[in-house]
Enzyme design. Structure first.
Site, PDB file in Angstrom:
ATOM      1  N   HIS A   1      -0.023   1.142 -13.416  1.00 53.78           N
ATOM      2  CA  HIS A   1       0.745  -0.032 -13.853  1.00 53.78           C
ATOM      3  C   HIS A   1       2.218   0.375 -14.001  1.00 53.78           C
ATOM      4  CE1 HIS A   1       1.353  -3.933 -15.709  1.00 53.78           C
ATOM      5  NE2 HIS A   1       2.159  -3.316 -16.551  1.00 53.78           N
TER       6      HIS A   1
ATOM      7  N   GLU B   1       5.746   6.257  -9.650  1.00 53.54           N
ATOM      8  CA  GLU B   1       4.308   6.047  -9.376  1.00 53.54           C
ATOM      9  C   GLU B   1       3.845   7.016  -8.291  1.00 53.54           C
ATOM     10  OE1 GLU B   1       2.935   2.029  -8.736  1.00 53.54           O
ATOM     11  OE2 GLU B   1       4.630   1.226  -9.835  1.00 53.54           O
TER      12      GLU B   1
ATOM     13  N   ASN C   1      -6.363   2.669 -12.588  1.00 48.35           N
ATOM     14  CA  ASN C   1      -5.316   1.745 -12.134  1.00 48.35           C
ATOM     15  C   ASN C   1      -3.965   2.368 -12.444  1.00 48.35           C
ATOM     16  OD1 ASN C   1      -4.162  -0.764 -11.261  1.00 48.35           O
ATOM     17  ND2 ASN C   1      -3.830  -1.306 -13.398  1.00 48.35           N
TER      18      ASN C   1
ATOM     19  N   GLY D   1       0.787  -1.235   0.000  1.00 50.90           N
ATOM     20  CA  GLY D   1       0.000   0.000   0.000  1.00 50.90           C
ATOM     21  C   GLY D   1       0.811   1.273   0.000  1.00 50.90           C
ATOM     22  N   SER D   2       2.002   1.248  -0.632  1.00 47.40           N
ATOM     23  CA  SER D   2       2.799   2.485  -0.628  1.00 47.40           C
ATOM     24  C   SER D   2       2.127   3.569  -1.465  1.00 47.40           C
ATOM     25  CB  SER D   2       4.228   2.235  -1.108  1.00 47.40           C
ATOM     26  OG  SER D   2       4.267   1.987  -2.487  1.00 47.40           O
ATOM     27  N   ASN D   3       1.461   3.178  -2.551  1.00 45.83           N
ATOM     28  CA  ASN D   3       0.743   4.190  -3.354  1.00 45.83           C
ATOM     29  C   ASN D   3      -0.409   4.787  -2.563  1.00 45.83           C
ATOM     30  OD1 ASN D   3       1.617   4.607  -6.293  1.00 45.83           O
ATOM     31  ND2 ASN D   3       1.834   2.394  -6.035  1.00 45.83           N
TER      32      ASN D   3
ATOM     33  N   ASP E   1      -5.029  -4.294 -17.990  1.00 42.42           N
ATOM     34  CA  ASP E   1      -4.092  -3.218 -18.360  1.00 42.42           C
ATOM     35  C   ASP E   1      -4.396  -2.622 -19.729  1.00 42.42           C
ATOM     36  OD1 ASP E   1      -2.736  -3.860 -15.982  1.00 42.42           O
ATOM     37  OD2 ASP E   1      -1.502  -5.351 -17.002  1.00 42.42           O
TER      38      ASP E   1
ATOM     39  N   LYS F   1      -6.631  -8.799  -7.700  1.00 43.87           N
ATOM     40  CA  LYS F   1      -7.756  -9.576  -8.253  1.00 43.87           C
ATOM     41  C   LYS F   1      -8.316  -8.854  -9.472  1.00 43.87           C
ATOM     42  CE  LYS F   1      -8.372 -12.863  -5.123  1.00 43.87           C
ATOM     43  NZ  LYS F   1      -7.987 -14.204  -5.541  1.00 43.87           N
TER      44      LYS F   1
HETATM   45  C1  GRF Z   1       2.605  -0.866  -7.932  1.00 42.23           C
HETATM   46  O1  GRF Z   1       3.796  -1.163  -8.584  1.00 42.23           O
HETATM   47  C2  GRF Z   1       1.503  -0.657  -8.942  1.00 42.23           C
HETATM   48  O2  GRF Z   1       1.971  -0.162 -10.150  1.00 42.23           O
HETATM   49  C3  GRF Z   1       0.973  -2.031  -9.147  1.00 42.23           C
HETATM   50  O3  GRF Z   1       1.042  -2.650  -7.889  1.00 42.23           O
HETATM   51  C4  GRF Z   1       2.092  -2.050  -7.131  1.00 42.23           C
HETATM   52  C5  GRF Z   1       1.511  -1.656  -5.806  1.00 42.23           C
HETATM   53  O4  GRF Z   1       2.487  -1.193  -4.932  1.00 42.23           O
HETATM   54  N1  GRF Z   1      -0.347  -1.992  -9.731  1.00 42.23           N
HETATM   55  P1  GRF Z   1       2.073  -0.583  -3.514  1.00 42.23           P
HETATM   56  O5  GRF Z   1       1.287  -1.683  -2.785  1.00 42.23           O
HETATM   57  O6  GRF Z   1       1.242   0.615  -3.750  1.00 42.23           O
HETATM   58  O7  GRF Z   1       3.370  -0.285  -2.839  1.00 42.23           O
END
Ligand code: GRF
Length: 206
Positions: free
Chosen positions: A109, A179, A107, A12-14, A150, A91
């Site tokens: 990617h 990202e 999303n 969950g870093s994003n 994707d 999923k």
């Molecule tokens: C990221 O690389 C994103 O592009 C992909 O899954 C990864 C999730 O990373 N869809 P995080 O859990 O947000 O660190």
């Protein structure tokens, strides 16, 4: 403000960056729900830290896909979700959900789609394929979600150089940092009404 649900399966870093940007006042959305299929994933802890309601929901909890999908849609409607942000969700979303939230699911990617995307292309598989191919550039794609992996209309792409000295790990780290730099901008652009879809193409106004 737009109500957002985040779907995530991993660290969950994003999601963390999105929450930080919101806290900093850069991102004008409400995160009303975090949906995850793996209860031991780090992302649950992140959501709880910020007081975001979590929903542990997996297709295996339901009799069939129809029931799973209806229950998810019901929850998302109850929270008045206007945008679903996938942030490392492992999923495939059921087609019924994708139709219900047409052009309201995005999303991120870790490559420049359509290169290095599709089924099985996630995590280090993507970066390994980029290195094996000998690509000199890779990057990040934020896109709307349709029924194919994707595949939906592209909102933002940001290139990342590949160096001869790169390993999967060094490349993954650089792509992930990119990202973090772009995802919140895409969410904010949508929240501000700056993103229009015209057929396959997306127009983003500054
Ligand atoms: C990221 O690389 C994103 O592009 C992909 O899954 C990864 C999730 O990373 N869809 P995080 O859990 O947000 O660190």
């Amino acid at each position: 403000m737009m109500n957002c649900a985040v779907f995530a399966s991993g660290q969950g870093s994003n999601f963390d960056i999105l929450l930080q940007r919101k806290k900093a006042g850069d991102l004008h959305v409400n995160f009303v729900l975090m949906v995850g299929n793996n209860s031991s994933a780090g992302v649950f802890e992140k959501a709880r830290k910020y007081g975001i309601e979590v929903l542990h929901c997996s297709p295996s909890h339901y009799l069939d896909e129809k029931e799973y999908c209806s229950s998810l849609i019901e929850k998302l409607e109850e929270k008045n979700v206007q945008l679903i942000v996938l942030a490392g969700y492992m999923k495939k979303l059921p087609a019924q959900l994708v139709h219900h939230f047409k052009e309201k699911i995005i999303n991120i990617h870790p490559s420049l789609l359509p290169a290095f995307g599709g089924k099985g292309m996630y995590g280090s598989n993507v970066h390994k394929a980029v290195l094996d191919y000998g690509s000199k550039v890779t990057g990040v794609t934020v896109h709307f979600v349709d029924e194919e992996y994707d595949h939906g209309p592209v909102i933002i792409q940001e290139p990342v150089r590949v160096f001869d000295t790169d390993t999967c790990e060094t490349l993954a780290a650089r792509v992930l940092a990119t990202e973090h730099a772009v995802y919140w901008k895409a969410v904010e652009a949508i929240a501000c009404g700056h993103v229009r879809i015209q057929g396959r193409k997306v127009v983003v106004n500054a």
